[in-house]
Design a protein around this motif. Structure first.
Motif, PDB file in Angstrom:
ATOM      1  N   ASP A  50       0.822  -1.216   0.000  1.00 34.36           N
ATOM      2  CA  ASP A  50       0.000   0.000   0.000  1.00 34.36           C
ATOM      3  C   ASP A  50       0.853   1.261   0.000  1.00 34.36           C
ATOM      4  OD1 ASP A  50      -2.145  -1.654   0.024  1.00 34.36           O
ATOM      5  OD2 ASP A  50      -2.947  -1.020   1.962  1.00 34.36           O
ATOM      6  N   GLU A  51       1.932   1.255   0.790  1.00 39.42           N
ATOM      7  CA  GLU A  51       2.800   2.442   0.834  1.00 39.42           C
ATOM      8  C   GLU A  51       3.511   2.657  -0.490  1.00 39.42           C
ATOM      9  OE1 GLU A  51       4.960   3.900   4.443  1.00 39.42           O
ATOM     10  OE2 GLU A  51       4.647   1.826   5.111  1.00 39.42           O
ATOM     11  N   GLY A  54       0.558   3.243  -3.263  1.00 44.29           N
ATOM     12  CA  GLY A  54      -0.252   4.423  -2.974  1.00 44.29           C
ATOM     13  C   GLY A  54       0.544   5.688  -2.737  1.00 44.29           C
ATOM     14  N   ASP A  55       1.637   5.581  -1.952  1.00 44.74           N
ATOM     15  CA  ASP A  55       2.386   6.782  -1.558  1.00 44.74           C
ATOM     16  C   ASP A  55       3.529   7.115  -2.515  1.00 44.74           C
ATOM     17  OD1 ASP A  55       0.716   6.981   0.594  1.00 44.74           O
ATOM     18  OD2 ASP A  55       2.088   6.035   2.005  1.00 44.74           O
ATOM     19  N   LYS A  58       1.695   6.545  -6.328  1.00 48.64           N
ATOM     20  CA  LYS A  58       0.430   7.280  -6.335  1.00 48.64           C
ATOM     21  C   LYS A  58      -0.576   6.644  -7.293  1.00 48.64           C
ATOM     22  CE  LYS A  58       2.339  11.606  -4.680  1.00 48.64           C
ATOM     23  NZ  LYS A  58       3.623  11.028  -4.259  1.00 48.64           N
ATOM     24  N   THR A 104       9.857   4.292   4.717  1.00 49.76           N
ATOM     25  CA  THR A 104       8.432   3.989   4.843  1.00 49.76           C
ATOM     26  C   THR A 104       8.058   3.868   6.323  1.00 49.76           C
ATOM     27  OG1 THR A 104       8.930   1.617   4.677  1.00 49.76           O
ATOM     28  CG2 THR A 104       8.284   2.751   2.640  1.00 49.76           C
ATOM     29  N   ASP A 105       6.784   4.045   6.614  1.00 48.54           N
ATOM     30  CA  ASP A 105       6.313   3.859   7.994  1.00 48.54           C
ATOM     31  C   ASP A 105       6.611   2.444   8.471  1.00 48.54           C
ATOM     32  OD1 ASP A 105       5.356   6.436   8.123  1.00 48.54           O
ATOM     33  OD2 ASP A 105       3.302   5.894   7.581  1.00 48.54           O
TER      34      ASP A 105
END
Length: 231
Positions: A50-51, A54-55, A58, A104-105
């Motif tokens: 997802d990161e 999505g991040d 995009k 990343t988180d």
């Protein structure tokens, strides 16, 4: 890995690579960095999907077929999608991509296992950046232009010290900020980088001596025959 001149270079059939890659990236380096990503990150790809999608890229994450994938096929699907996007990137976005991963988180909020995963990823990236004569290296989790190997080693040692000595962890924030502002090649903020570096030194000196001001801390260190010199 022992890096040495190839047989074909030694007998003059081919020529060793001598140019430093500053404003581009050849296929060898692009492939090597992808292989490092596969080696160290593929096992965590579902958690990072997802990161990354999505991040970083995009793009919309997942789709209606997602729940129909078996576990193995889900990982395979994730890697296949990221691989297509990766190899379509411009050279500078390849660097953006590999710098994005350890920031990343998922990795910044890391367990000890993930910290080792990040460390190994960065170590291998630097190995191939060096071998393929890239003009950039990871220092901590930021890519910076190479200036001096000894200077890079000193910064790395400072980060390592801030990680392993509990009382010195306060300097890591200053070092992170100093490095981030310096790593901005388009608009490096040298003044703020210097300011944050000085703050890191001040924090370290005050922590080590127990004094409340830098002046008193330096006096105490000097009395113990410990001197801090500008280089």
């Amino acid at each position: 890995m022992l890096i040495q001149m190839k047989f074909s270079d030694r007998i003059g059939v081919t020529k060793p690579k001598t140019f430093v890659q500053l404003n581009g990236m050849d296929e060898s380096l692009k492939n090597c960095l992808w292989n490092v990503f596969l080696k160290h990150i593929s096992a965590s790809i579902e958690d990072l999907y997802d990161e990354i999608i999505g991040d970083f890229f995009k793009k919309p994450v997942r789709n209606s077929e997602w729940d129909d994938f078996a576990l193995f096929n889900r990982s395979k699907h994730c890697l296949g999608e990221i691989e297509k996007l990766y190899f379509a990137l411009e050279w500078f976005d390849i660097y953006n991509f590999i710098e994005f991963i350890p920031n990343t988180d998922f990795f910044r909020n890391a367990t000890s296992h993930r910290k080792n995963q990040t460390k190994n990823f960065i170590t291998d990236c630097n190995k191939y950046l060096s071998r393929e004569l890239s003009g950039y290296r990871f220092v901590n989790t930021h890519l910076v232009p190479i200036t001096n190997v000894e200077e890079i080693k000193a910064v790395e040692d400072a980060f390592a010290m801030s990680e392993t000595h509990k009382n010195l962890k306060g300097i890591k924030i200053h070092l992170d900020t100093a490095l981030a502002t310096l790593a901005n090649k388009k608009s490096p903020n040298y003044r703020n980088s210097i300011k944050e570096s000085i703050s890191a030194v001040e924090t370290a000196c005050r922590t080590l001596t127990g004094e409340s001001t830098l002046g008193d801390a330096l006096k105490k260190l000097t009395n113990k025959n410990i001197y801090i010199e500008a280089v």
